[in-house]
Design an enzyme around this catalytic site. Structure first.
Site, PDB file in Angstrom:
ATOM      1  N   GLU A  67       0.828  -1.210   0.000  1.00 38.63           N
ATOM      2  CA  GLU A  67       0.000   0.000   0.000  1.00 38.63           C
ATOM      3  C   GLU A  67       0.860   1.257   0.000  1.00 38.63           C
ATOM      4  O   GLU A  67       0.479   2.282  -0.587  1.00 38.63           O
ATOM      5  CB  GLU A  67      -0.939   0.000   1.208  1.00 38.63           C
ATOM      6  CG  GLU A  67      -1.953  -1.132   1.222  1.00 38.63           C
ATOM      7  CD  GLU A  67      -2.831  -1.141  -0.028  1.00 38.63           C
ATOM      8  OE1 GLU A  67      -3.114  -0.060  -0.575  1.00 38.63           O
ATOM      9  OE2 GLU A  67      -3.234  -2.237  -0.460  1.00 38.63           O
ATOM     10  N   HIS A  70       1.682   2.238  -3.577  1.00 38.04           N
ATOM     11  CA  HIS A  70       0.626   3.068  -4.192  1.00 38.04           C
ATOM     12  C   HIS A  70       0.719   4.511  -3.692  1.00 38.04           C
ATOM     13  O   HIS A  70       0.642   5.466  -4.465  1.00 38.04           O
ATOM     14  CB  HIS A  70      -0.761   2.526  -3.831  1.00 38.04           C
ATOM     15  CG  HIS A  70      -1.082   1.189  -4.400  1.00 38.04           C
ATOM     16  ND1 HIS A  70      -1.032   0.923  -5.750  1.00 38.04           N
ATOM     17  CD2 HIS A  70      -1.487   0.038  -3.793  1.00 38.04           C
ATOM     18  CE1 HIS A  70      -1.404  -0.336  -5.958  1.00 38.04           C
ATOM     19  NE2 HIS A  70      -1.670  -0.894  -4.790  1.00 38.04           N
TER      20      HIS A  70
END
Length: 409
Positions: A67, A70
């Protein structure tokens, strides 16, 4: 998802842990502990469960890095990342808005799987250099490498909300030039895949195979989120393609600019209050000799000495139109909402290309128009409440949706 307990931050991004995360860590630890006791009986119960717990924490460490991949790419594009949350099904980065181009959207989408694949390669190399044998460190490293490979492959499944769905969205966006069409195509693919996963998972469960229920739960998660993407995109598309002229009304009064404040109050405000109409929130414009002289703000009357009410005229207290915040008839609802929110306005004046007053729009008008275009029905009482309170309903937060939609969409 931003519910849960905040446990810190990374690169200025708040990190949250949802309560469901504790459940999956415990379940994963138990499953690994039982499996490794059978595979490596020499380890003993304590070591097997300890390595299982370490594997659980490292799994979510890998999810966090995924994550973060991203998030850092989004930050490099000037996009705010509101939070990263670890929960039952892994992790999610709450990114403030869409990327502005298909290429940038692709970069954000592919960053997570790229991190997972990089970890797979790195951990595989580390395991290759470790001493031969069933030592806990080698088993743990090999297992973590496999987990990251699965994480990479699973997330590349081409359906929203998975990263593969974001990649598909970017590719369709590039080919068609239509971001909304791209999102809806990827969302429909996600819904289809989620439905297939639910059916397959239930089939495995009823035929006695382990893991079927988990596959069904993952399918349900994908299906629910894909449907949410589809609904959100439908609202964004309406906001971006609907001109404010479709929502505005002509519920305003043009009054004689030569009227005194006392005459205006007696003739309009008191009579409308007597008729049970909300005079305070009625829009008034003063005009004389065929020209608009300005807008009348009823709240201004509180600051005018009553002794002056017989002398002052509406011309004296009118706010010139050129000083007011306005939008043109062809301005879309997305930008109109942004203007209203940034200036904290209850309603917004709409002008024609010739600078004449075309109409007035408020939040109730916008909610009603969006609902109608989406085939939804909103009770008149609810629209009246929105108009009176000047707030969007919590279940239909158009101001949040507008702020998270790129203005050039």
């Amino acid at each position: 998802m931003q519910s849960g307990t905040r446990v810190g931050s990374l690169f200025g991004i708040p990190l949250y842990i949802h309560s469901s995360w504790l459940f999956i860590v415990a379940l994963f630890t138990l499953a690994k502990g039982i499996a490794w006791q059978e595979i490596y009986p020499d380890w003993g119960e304590t070591l097997a469960y300890s390595v299982g717990f370490a594997s659980s924490l490292l799994l979510f460490g890998s999810v966090l890095l995924h994550e973060l991949g991203h998030s850092l790419v989004a930050l490099s594009q000037g996009i705010k990342v509101n939070s990263i949350t670890l929960f039952l099904f892994g992790g999610i980065a709450a990114i403030d808005r869409e990327s502005k181009t298909p290429a940038q959207a692709f970069q954000v989408a592919i960053a997570g799987p790229s991190v997972s694949f990089g970890l797979f390669v790195l951990l595989s190399l580390v395991a290759w250099f470790l001493p031969e044998g069933d030592t806990p460190i080698r088993v743990l490293t090999e297992n973590l490498a496999q987990i990251n490979f699965v994480l990479c492959v699973f997330n590349l499944i081409p359906g929203l909300p998975l990263d593969g769905g974001q990649v598909l969205k970017a590719l369709v966006w590039k080919m068609t030039g239509d971001r909304f069409k791209a999102v809806r195509a990827a969302a429909k693919t996600g819904s289809l895949l989620g439905g297939v996963a639910i059916a397959f998972g239930l089939f495995l469960t009823f035929t006695g195979y382990s893991g079927g229920l988990w596959i069904a739960l993952l399918g349900w998660f994908v299906l629910q989120n894909a449907s949410a993407y589809d609904r959100l995109t439908a609202v964004q598309q309406v906001l971006s393609t609907t001109p404010v002229s479709d929502a505005m009304t002509r519920h305003f009064r043009v009054v004689d600019a030569h009227l005194t404040v006392r005459e205006f109050t007696d003739r309009y405000l008191l009579s409308e209050l007597y008729d049970n109409r909300d005079a305070k929130h009625q829009a008034y414009f003063a005009a004389s000799e065929g020209r608009y002289r300005g807008a009348i703000n009823v709240d201004d009357l509180r600051f005018i000495d009553r002794a002056e009410w017989e002398r002052k005229t509406l011309t004296d207290i009118a706010h010139p139109l050129e000083e007011l915040v306005t939008v043109r008839e062809n301005t879309n609802l997305l930008n109109s909402i942004s203007v209203m929110e940034s200036h904290k306005l209850r309603d917004l004046m709409v002008l024609t290309p010739a600078d004449a007053i075309a109409g007035i729009v408020d939040r109730g008008d916008i909610v009603q128009t969006v609902a109608e275009k989406m085939g939804m029905s909103v009770p008149k009482a609810e629209i009246d409440r929105i108009k009176a309170e000047g707030k969007y309903p919590s279940g239909f937060p158009l101001h949040n949706i507008a702020s998270n939609t790129t203005s050039d969409s």
